[in-house]
Design a protein around this motif. Structure first.
Motif, PDB file in Angstrom:
ATOM      1  N   THR A   1      52.487 -69.710  23.950  1.00  0.00           N
ATOM      2  CA  THR A   1      53.480 -69.914  22.682  1.00  0.00           C
ATOM      3  C   THR A   1      52.316 -69.575  21.589  1.00  0.00           C
ATOM      4  OG1 THR A   1      54.598 -71.976  24.200  1.00  0.00           O
ATOM      5  CG2 THR A   1      55.316 -71.690  22.180  1.00  0.00           C
ATOM      6  N   THR A   2      51.447 -69.544  20.913  1.00  0.00           N
ATOM      7  CA  THR A   2      50.635 -69.836  19.999  1.00  0.00           C
ATOM      8  C   THR A   2      51.074 -67.958  19.560  1.00  0.00           C
ATOM      9  OG1 THR A   2      49.425 -71.697  20.835  1.00  0.00           O
ATOM     10  CG2 THR A   2      48.744 -69.954  19.319  1.00  0.00           C
ATOM     11  N   ARG A   3      50.734 -67.028  20.470  1.00  0.00           N
ATOM     12  CA  ARG A   3      50.922 -65.908  20.687  1.00  0.00           C
ATOM     13  C   ARG A   3      51.549 -65.440  20.327  1.00  0.00           C
ATOM     14  NH1 ARG A   3      47.145 -66.445  25.393  1.00  0.00           N
ATOM     15  NH2 ARG A   3      48.650 -65.982  26.752  1.00  0.00           N
ATOM     16  N   ARG A   4      52.737 -66.000  20.997  1.00  0.00           N
ATOM     17  CA  ARG A   4      53.939 -65.328  21.037  1.00  0.00           C
ATOM     18  C   ARG A   4      54.654 -65.612  19.362  1.00  0.00           C
ATOM     19  NH1 ARG A   4      58.085 -66.575  25.942  1.00  0.00           N
ATOM     20  NH2 ARG A   4      56.797 -65.765  27.896  1.00  0.00           N
ATOM     21  N   LEU A   5      54.740 -67.215  18.634  1.00  0.00           N
ATOM     22  CA  LEU A   5      54.636 -67.766  17.207  1.00  0.00           C
ATOM     23  C   LEU A   5      53.499 -66.987  16.522  1.00  0.00           C
ATOM     24  CD1 LEU A   5      54.868 -70.849  17.746  1.00  0.00           C
ATOM     25  CD2 LEU A   5      57.187 -69.333  17.602  1.00  0.00           C
ATOM     26  N   GLY A   6      52.832 -65.920  16.722  1.00  0.00           N
ATOM     27  CA  GLY A   6      52.196 -65.317  16.081  1.00  0.00           C
ATOM     28  C   GLY A   6      52.764 -64.177  15.776  1.00  0.00           C
ATOM     29  N   VAL A   7      52.998 -63.158  16.769  1.00  0.00           N
ATOM     30  CA  VAL A   7      53.677 -61.633  16.738  1.00  0.00           C
ATOM     31  C   VAL A   7      55.013 -62.136  15.992  1.00  0.00           C
ATOM     32  CG1 VAL A   7      54.273 -60.637  18.757  1.00  0.00           C
ATOM     33  CG2 VAL A   7      52.327 -61.081  18.812  1.00  0.00           C
ATOM     34  N   LEU A   8      55.568 -62.767  16.567  1.00  0.00           N
ATOM     35  CA  LEU A   8      56.980 -62.994  15.693  1.00  0.00           C
ATOM     36  C   LEU A   8      57.000 -63.572  14.134  1.00  0.00           C
ATOM     37  CD1 LEU A   8      59.392 -65.219  18.593  1.00  0.00           C
ATOM     38  CD2 LEU A   8      59.405 -62.886  17.477  1.00  0.00           C
ATOM     39  N   GLY A   9      55.570 -63.840  13.601  1.00  0.00           N
ATOM     40  CA  GLY A   9      55.292 -63.972  12.167  1.00  0.00           C
ATOM     41  C   GLY A   9      54.851 -62.582  11.775  1.00  0.00           C
ATOM     42  N   ARG A  10      54.101 -61.546  12.451  1.00  0.00           N
ATOM     43  CA  ARG A  10      53.887 -60.408  11.714  1.00  0.00           C
ATOM     44  C   ARG A  10      54.788 -59.709  12.140  1.00  0.00           C
ATOM     45  NH1 ARG A  10      48.989 -62.153  15.344  1.00  0.00           N
ATOM     46  NH2 ARG A  10      50.095 -60.639  16.907  1.00  0.00           N
ATOM     47  N   VAL A  11      54.958 -60.056  13.425  1.00  0.00           N
ATOM     48  CA  VAL A  11      57.314 -59.187  13.014  1.00  0.00           C
ATOM     49  C   VAL A  11      58.367 -59.591  11.683  1.00  0.00           C
ATOM     50  CG1 VAL A  11      59.116 -58.487  14.068  1.00  0.00           C
ATOM     51  CG2 VAL A  11      57.076 -58.504  14.945  1.00  0.00           C
ATOM     52  N   ALA A  12      58.150 -60.530  11.596  1.00  0.00           N
ATOM     53  CA  ALA A  12      59.564 -61.292  10.543  1.00  0.00           C
ATOM     54  C   ALA A  12      58.222 -60.656   9.436  1.00  0.00           C
ATOM     55  CB  ALA A  12      58.914 -62.386  10.553  1.00  0.00           C
ATOM     56  N   GLY A  13      56.966 -60.699   9.213  1.00  0.00           N
ATOM     57  CA  GLY A  13      56.355 -60.386   7.906  1.00  0.00           C
ATOM     58  C   GLY A  13      56.494 -58.788   6.996  1.00  0.00           C
ATOM     59  N   LEU A  14      55.234 -58.164   8.633  1.00  0.00           N
ATOM     60  CA  LEU A  14      56.564 -57.217   8.386  1.00  0.00           C
ATOM     61  C   LEU A  14      57.929 -56.451   8.459  1.00  0.00           C
ATOM     62  CD1 LEU A  14      54.223 -55.126  11.175  1.00  0.00           C
ATOM     63  CD2 LEU A  14      54.166 -55.355   9.212  1.00  0.00           C
ATOM     64  N   ALA A  15      59.170 -57.294   9.020  1.00  0.00           N
ATOM     65  CA  ALA A  15      60.188 -56.630   8.314  1.00  0.00           C
ATOM     66  C   ALA A  15      60.434 -56.897   6.723  1.00  0.00           C
ATOM     67  CB  ALA A  15      61.094 -57.476   9.044  1.00  0.00           C
ATOM     68  N   LEU A  16      60.006 -57.881   6.566  1.00  0.00           N
ATOM     69  CA  LEU A  16      60.299 -58.309   4.796  1.00  0.00           C
ATOM     70  C   LEU A  16      59.526 -57.344   4.074  1.00  0.00           C
ATOM     71  CD1 LEU A  16      61.694 -60.471   2.771  1.00  0.00           C
ATOM     72  CD2 LEU A  16      59.158 -62.137   3.129  1.00  0.00           C
ATOM     73  N   VAL A  17      58.152 -57.286   4.422  1.00  0.00           N
ATOM     74  CA  VAL A  17      58.458 -56.047   3.505  1.00  0.00           C
ATOM     75  C   VAL A  17      59.102 -54.524   3.689  1.00  0.00           C
ATOM     76  CG1 VAL A  17      55.655 -54.196   2.944  1.00  0.00           C
ATOM     77  CG2 VAL A  17      55.433 -56.945   3.801  1.00  0.00           C
ATOM     78  N   ALA A  18      59.059 -54.575   4.585  1.00  0.00           N
ATOM     79  CA  ALA A  18      59.952 -52.932   4.983  1.00  0.00           C
ATOM     80  C   ALA A  18      61.289 -52.964   4.383  1.00  0.00           C
ATOM     81  CB  ALA A  18      60.361 -52.768   6.860  1.00  0.00           C
ATOM     82  N   LEU A  19      62.232 -54.403   4.197  1.00  0.00           N
ATOM     83  CA  LEU A  19      63.808 -54.892   3.414  1.00  0.00           C
ATOM     84  C   LEU A  19      62.932 -54.296   1.800  1.00  0.00           C
ATOM     85  CD1 LEU A  19      66.623 -55.572   4.013  1.00  0.00           C
ATOM     86  CD2 LEU A  19      65.095 -57.995   3.639  1.00  0.00           C
ATOM     87  N   LEU A  20      62.186 -55.217   1.750  1.00  0.00           N
ATOM     88  CA  LEU A  20      61.684 -55.618   0.091  1.00  0.00           C
ATOM     89  C   LEU A  20      61.376 -53.422  -0.456  1.00  0.00           C
ATOM     90  CD1 LEU A  20      59.817 -58.566  -0.499  1.00  0.00           C
ATOM     91  CD2 LEU A  20      61.277 -57.804  -0.681  1.00  0.00           C
ATOM     92  N   THR A  21      60.682 -53.137   0.145  1.00  0.00           N
ATOM     93  CA  THR A  21      60.112 -51.155  -0.148  1.00  0.00           C
ATOM     94  C   THR A  21      62.122 -50.673   0.456  1.00  0.00           C
ATOM     95  OG1 THR A  21      58.413 -51.689   1.166  1.00  0.00           O
ATOM     96  CG2 THR A  21      58.572 -49.816   0.751  1.00  0.00           C
ATOM     97  N   ILE A  22      62.342 -50.255   1.849  1.00  0.00           N
ATOM     98  CA  ILE A  22      63.883 -50.092   1.646  1.00  0.00           C
ATOM     99  C   ILE A  22      64.777 -50.535   0.822  1.00  0.00           C
ATOM    100  CG2 ILE A  22      64.718 -49.029   3.629  1.00  0.00           C
ATOM    101  CD1 ILE A  22      62.419 -49.057   5.139  1.00  0.00           C
ATOM    102  N   GLY A  23      64.745 -51.797   0.687  1.00  0.00           N
ATOM    103  CA  GLY A  23      65.788 -52.267  -0.204  1.00  0.00           C
ATOM    104  C   GLY A  23      66.191 -51.787  -1.653  1.00  0.00           C
ATOM    105  N   PRO A  24      66.062 -51.171  -2.382  1.00  0.00           N
ATOM    106  CA  PRO A  24      65.581 -50.290  -3.021  1.00  0.00           C
ATOM    107  C   PRO A  24      66.514 -49.180  -3.199  1.00  0.00           C
ATOM    108  CG  PRO A  24      63.440 -51.128  -3.775  1.00  0.00           C
ATOM    109  CD  PRO A  24      64.082 -51.560  -2.703  1.00  0.00           C
ATOM    110  N   VAL A  25      65.641 -47.803  -2.195  1.00  0.00           N
ATOM    111  CA  VAL A  25      66.353 -46.679  -1.859  1.00  0.00           C
ATOM    112  C   VAL A  25      67.549 -46.792  -1.824  1.00  0.00           C
ATOM    113  CG1 VAL A  25      65.019 -45.212  -0.607  1.00  0.00           C
ATOM    114  CG2 VAL A  25      64.191 -46.137  -1.305  1.00  0.00           C
ATOM    115  N   VAL A  26      67.910 -47.353  -0.701  1.00  0.00           N
ATOM    116  CA  VAL A  26      69.257 -47.824   0.297  1.00  0.00           C
ATOM    117  C   VAL A  26      70.145 -48.318  -1.158  1.00  0.00           C
ATOM    118  CG1 VAL A  26      70.703 -48.526   1.819  1.00  0.00           C
ATOM    119  CG2 VAL A  26      68.095 -48.213   2.559  1.00  0.00           C
ATOM    120  N   TRP A  27      70.047 -49.043  -1.766  1.00  0.00           N
ATOM    121  CA  TRP A  27      70.540 -49.162  -3.329  1.00  0.00           C
ATOM    122  C   TRP A  27      71.253 -47.689  -3.542  1.00  0.00           C
ATOM    123  CZ3 TRP A  27      73.998 -53.192  -4.243  1.00  0.00           C
ATOM    124  CH2 TRP A  27      74.520 -52.949  -5.149  1.00  0.00           C
ATOM    125  N   THR A  28      69.903 -47.542  -3.974  1.00  0.00           N
ATOM    126  CA  THR A  28      69.889 -45.967  -4.842  1.00  0.00           C
ATOM    127  C   THR A  28      70.946 -45.243  -4.117  1.00  0.00           C
ATOM    128  OG1 THR A  28      68.290 -46.343  -5.530  1.00  0.00           O
ATOM    129  CG2 THR A  28      68.305 -43.947  -6.362  1.00  0.00           C
TER     130      THR A  28
END
Length: 299
Positions: A26-53
């Motif tokens: 369970t700890t490993r799964r939560l760690g993986v989910l946390g990393r995926v969520a963090g990467l998704a947030l960074v990707a959203l912040l990076t790609i978001g302005p491009v999509v808006w443009t």
């Protein structure tokens, strides 16, 4: 051999082991989910302005200021892109930008390879102080050096010319540092074997080390192209004629007098200017990745 009776004492360690394994899983799964969520947030912040443009460039000028804003345009149109071609000589400024950035990238690859090899493999007086001086130039912003550079170019008759943008940008302290570190990771035995066969320093560099340095040169070239394609400050100071404008200067002219131009047209021009830089990055992505992973920081 005496059988161990199945009692509560013998069952507890097994049950405890299963619970520990489940907790660890369970700890490993939560760690993986946390990393995926963090990467998704960074990707959203990076790609978001491009999509808006891109989204805004497909809207009508009136729709650009709708509240609440919508990602998908209600009435998608390419009028903004047609407006870019009507207001600008897009092909001319794109050619100017391609010429300037392409020659700067090639020049930096050549100068960085030569200087990096000299600092990494050749022995000469004051090598370390000179290399330190090269690194020190990385801490000097272009805003400080632009006035003396402008005066020198003026004396040479290179102001308001594309050559005036190219020549001062060919020497690169970062590229020299990067290629020096790259050459330091290569075995000395390769050059020594070539010297035993009668090769001189230039032949050793050209035939032995330069072919092995292609991933590092790809890093220098891709980074130089993307940086100078979007460079605004130096062209703003050195260029005054419309026929010598690069892409960033042309995009500024889309804003109109006192910023009264259409936001859709401006962002359509931004989207068009992103295409070459993205294409160069995609094409050079593999050698760029290989060069970054294979280069070291050996001193």
């Amino acid at each position: 051999m005496t059988a161990v009776p199945f009692t509560e004492k013998t069952r507890r360690p097994q049950g405890g082991g299963v619970a520990a394994r489940l907790g660890s899983l369970t700890t490993r799964r939560l760690g993986v989910l946390g990393r995926v969520a963090g990467l998704a947030l960074v990707a959203l912040l990076t790609i978001g302005p491009v999509v808006w443009t891109v989204s805004t460039s497909l809207r009508t000028p009136a729709e650009s200021f709708d509240l609440p804003p919508r990602i998908i345009p209600a009435h998608g149109t390419l009028d903004a892109y047609r407006g870019v071609f009507q207001q600008l000589d897009v092909w001319l400024i794109a050619l100017n930008s391609a010429l300037v950035t392409g020659l700067i990238a090639i020049g930096q690859m050549i100068s960085a390879a030569l200087a990096g090899y000299a600092f990494a493999r050749l022995d000469f007086r004051f090598k370390k102080p000179l290399f330190g001086l090269v690194l020190a130039t990385m801490m000097v912003p272009v805003q400080i050096t632009i006035v003396p550079v402008f005066l020198i170019l003026k004396e040479m008759g290179l102001t308001d010319t594309l050559l005036g943008l190219i020549v001062p940008a060919v020497p690169t302290a970062f590229g020299t540092f990067l290629m020096r570190q790259y050459f330091l990771t290569m075995p000395k035995e390769l050059g020594e074997a070539a010297m035993i066969d009668g090769a001189g320093p230039w032949r050793v560099f050209r035939s032995v080390y330069a072919p092995l340095a292609r991933p590092g040169l790809a890093i220098v070239g891709v980074l130089a192209f993307n940086y100078h394609w979007n460079e605004f400050f130096r062209p703003l100071i050195l260029e005054t004629s419309n026929e010598n404008f690069t892409m960033p200067l042309g995009l500024v002219s889309l804003q109109g007098n006192l910023g009264t131009g259409s936001i859709s047209v401006v962002l359509a021009g931004v989207v068009l200017s992103m295409i070459p830089a993205v294409a160069v990055f995609v094409i050079g992505q593999r050698p760029l990745r290989e060069g970054i992973t294979s280069s070291g920081l050996k001193g």
